[in-house]
Design an enzyme around this catalytic site. Structure first.
Site, PDB file in Angstrom:
ATOM      1  N   HIS A  30       0.923  -1.024  -0.091  1.00 21.49           N
ATOM      2  CA  HIS A  30       0.191   0.102  -0.009  1.00 21.49           C
ATOM      3  C   HIS A  30       0.913   1.104  -0.052  1.00 21.49           C
ATOM      4  O   HIS A  30       0.414   2.444   0.385  1.00 21.49           O
ATOM      5  CB  HIS A  30      -0.842  -0.083   1.104  1.00 21.49           C
ATOM      6  CG  HIS A  30      -0.371  -0.210   2.625  1.00 21.49           C
ATOM      7  ND1 HIS A  30      -1.271  -0.623   3.537  1.00 21.49           N
ATOM      8  CD2 HIS A  30       0.961   0.756   2.932  1.00 21.49           C
ATOM      9  CE1 HIS A  30      -0.443  -0.377   4.588  1.00 21.49           C
ATOM     10  NE2 HIS A  30       0.781   0.137   4.446  1.00 21.49           N
ATOM     11  N   HIS A  64      -1.490   5.821   8.700  1.00 19.60           N
ATOM     12  CA  HIS A  64      -0.199   6.427   8.796  1.00 19.60           C
ATOM     13  C   HIS A  64      -0.219   7.739   9.500  1.00 19.60           C
ATOM     14  O   HIS A  64       0.330   8.630   9.231  1.00 19.60           O
ATOM     15  CB  HIS A  64       0.375   6.609   7.604  1.00 19.60           C
ATOM     16  CG  HIS A  64       0.556   5.189   6.930  1.00 19.60           C
ATOM     17  ND1 HIS A  64      -0.525   4.699   6.165  1.00 19.60           N
ATOM     18  CD2 HIS A  64       1.500   4.264   6.884  1.00 19.60           C
ATOM     19  CE1 HIS A  64      -0.094   3.406   5.464  1.00 19.60           C
ATOM     20  NE2 HIS A  64       1.140   3.248   5.941  1.00 19.60           N
ATOM     21  N   HIS A 104      10.787  -3.671   4.198  1.00 18.44           N
ATOM     22  CA  HIS A 104      11.099  -2.039   4.033  1.00 18.44           C
ATOM     23  C   HIS A 104      11.358  -1.315   5.466  1.00 18.44           C
ATOM     24  O   HIS A 104      10.588  -1.949   6.150  1.00 18.44           O
ATOM     25  CB  HIS A 104       9.932  -1.190   3.134  1.00 18.44           C
ATOM     26  CG  HIS A 104       8.858  -0.845   3.859  1.00 18.44           C
ATOM     27  ND1 HIS A 104       7.755  -1.871   3.922  1.00 18.44           N
ATOM     28  CD2 HIS A 104       8.072   0.291   4.427  1.00 18.44           C
ATOM     29  CE1 HIS A 104       6.583  -1.586   4.665  1.00 18.44           C
ATOM     30  NE2 HIS A 104       7.051  -0.032   4.991  1.00 18.44           N
ATOM     31  N   GLU A 133       4.544  -4.848   9.044  1.00 25.70           N
ATOM     32  CA  GLU A 133       3.008  -4.876   8.761  1.00 25.70           C
ATOM     33  C   GLU A 133       2.469  -6.001   7.964  1.00 25.70           C
ATOM     34  O   GLU A 133       1.342  -5.952   7.894  1.00 25.70           O
ATOM     35  CB  GLU A 133       2.717  -3.319   8.420  1.00 25.70           C
ATOM     36  CG  GLU A 133       3.235  -3.331   7.066  1.00 25.70           C
ATOM     37  CD  GLU A 133       3.160  -1.733   6.505  1.00 25.70           C
ATOM     38  OE1 GLU A 133       3.017  -0.873   7.336  1.00 25.70           O
ATOM     39  OE2 GLU A 133       3.521  -1.508   5.500  1.00 25.70           O
TER      40      GLU A 133
END
Length: 431
Positions: A12, A59, A194, A241
């Site tokens: 995403h 976020h 990441h 995540e």
């Protein structure tokens, strides 16, 4: 009854939305993104899901640290792109499915998952970045409704990987016990490897990404046993995540078939997608009918309680306008405007004529029957000079005097405070 037609895992990253908005489809650097999602677009176009259960994380946009929940279920009737700093993306709001959301809320409660509920919030790139590529809107809107599930994975401690897996298993039961005929796709977002902060910023590990996807297909319960530290070590801190992909996988059958896999690592975050469909008929410990009965048993008989109006997920969606209006009373500047002239505020907050009339007439009983929770009404009462006892009497259509006769002590009180009290508490002690 509702059925799950398959599961999708997708990154995403905001890079996806940026590529769409900047028309990068034919740019050699960006084109692999679009190519990788073509099979997912085709699958969704063929399957035509009615609802997508969309598992994502915000976020720190609409969900801030003043109230940060681990699992939050979207129950609203629509959601729109959030402003993440440079203005929201130009897309229409997408419809929610309150009926399915309310059923999921009840079902997850029966499975001992305690959820937060949200509505009237914009959703950031965790939702709209991939969604705008998977099933983009037309002039008439989006071709699907959604039930978003926001997972708090940014503020430690977060739920265990095993908890995400078990949530997915319970989610499967919830969907399959919903009595309406719906086709439901489950979409898990995030990752893959990441890290976007600190000296480790820019970390990726393609070998781990490939291992994770393979194990997600064949050994999800092994992934559920991994610690969060192991996820962060193998996939980077933010890459942990991917537990949200594990939730998606938990909502599918024990054995699945993988129809598609794509992976592209142009910069900071792999842009990956995968499609799974059920490939086994799993044994069940109770039928959907038995599960619905268990869901309902906690509240069986409540509807027979005379003069009782429970606040529910669907009622909070239905009454959101007036409830939101009354909640503003906690703000001094709103109270001042309301007492001076409420009519402009009625217009600003879009209240219906019925809602305005109930407030003008201070019709407490009508508000309760309409679905407004009592604790918003007592705030209004405090502002207009009524006590809680006046409200209680009104509920029973009694005068204050007659209601007081039913109490042991003759007392009046409200939630009203001293408008000047904060000033005195904030002032330093006199020397």
């Amino acid at each position: 009854m509702a059925r799950i037609i398959g599961g999708i895992g997708t990154s995403h990253t905001p890079a996806i939305g940026f590529a769409i908005d900047m028309l990068k489809q034919n740019d050699p650097v960006w084109a692999p993104i679009f190519k990788g999602y073509e099979p997912v677009q085709k699958w969704l176009a063929e399957k035509k899901p009615d609802v997508i259960l969309y598992i994502f994380n915000d976020h720190i946009t609409s969900f801030f640290f003043d109230h940060y929940s681990q699992f939050s279920l979207g129950v609203g009737d629509r959601y729109w792109p959030a402003d993440e700093g440079g203005g929201p993306r130009r897309m229409p709001p997408i419809a929610g499915h309150t009926g399915l959301a309310e059923h999921i809320a009840k079902a997850m409660g029966a499975e001992e998952f305690d959820l937060a509920y949200f509505q009237n919030k914009g959703l950031d790139h965790g939702f709209f970045s991939p969604m705008s590529l998977l099933m983009p809107p037309s002039e008439t809107g989006w071709p699907v409704a959604v039930v978003p599930i926001q997972c708090g994975v940014l503020n430690m401690p977060i739920p265990l990987a095993r908890r995400f897996w078990k949530f997915g298993r319970a989610l499967r039961k919830a969907v399959e016990s919903y009595p309406e005929d719906l086709k439901v796709a489950v979409l898990g977002t995030g990752g893959l490897s990441h890290q976007v902060h600190g000296e480790r910023c820019g970390f990726n590990d393609t070998d781990w990404d490939m291992e994770f996807i393979e194990r997600l297909e064949k050994d999800p319960e092994g992934l559920a046993k991994m610690t969060l530290a192991e996820y962060a070590t193998r996939g980077g801190w933010e890459g942990a995540e991917v537990v949200m992909w594990l939730m998606m996988r938990g909502a599918l059958s024990r054995k699945v078939k993988k129809l598609h896999q794509a992976y592209y690592l142009p910069s900071m975050t792999p842009i990956a997608s995968v499609i799974f469909e059920d490939d086994s008929v799993d044994p069940v410990d109770e039928t959907p009918e038995q599960f619905r009965q268990r869901i309902d048993e906690q509240f069986a008989g409540v509807e027979k309680l005379e003069g009782t109006y429970p606040v529910t997920v669907s009622s909070t969606v239905r009454t959101f306008r007036i409830s939101n209006f009354l909640h503003q009373i906690i703000k001094p500047e709103f109270r001042e405007k309301f007492l001076a002239d409420p009519e402009p505020l009625f217009e600003e907050y879009g209240l219906t004529e019925q809602e305005r009339d109930m407030i003008r007439r201070r019709d407490w009983r009508a508000m309760i029957q309409y679905g407004v929770i009592f604790f918003l009404m007592e705030k209004l009462a405090a502002v207009v000079g009524s006590t809680n006892l006046h409200l209680y009497a009104a509920m029973r259509e009694q005068s204050l005097e007659d209601f007081q006769k039913t109490r042991k002590a003759q007392m009046l009180y409200s939630v009203a405070g001293d408008e000047d009290s904060k000033k005195s508490w904030d002032k330093p002690a006199a020397k």
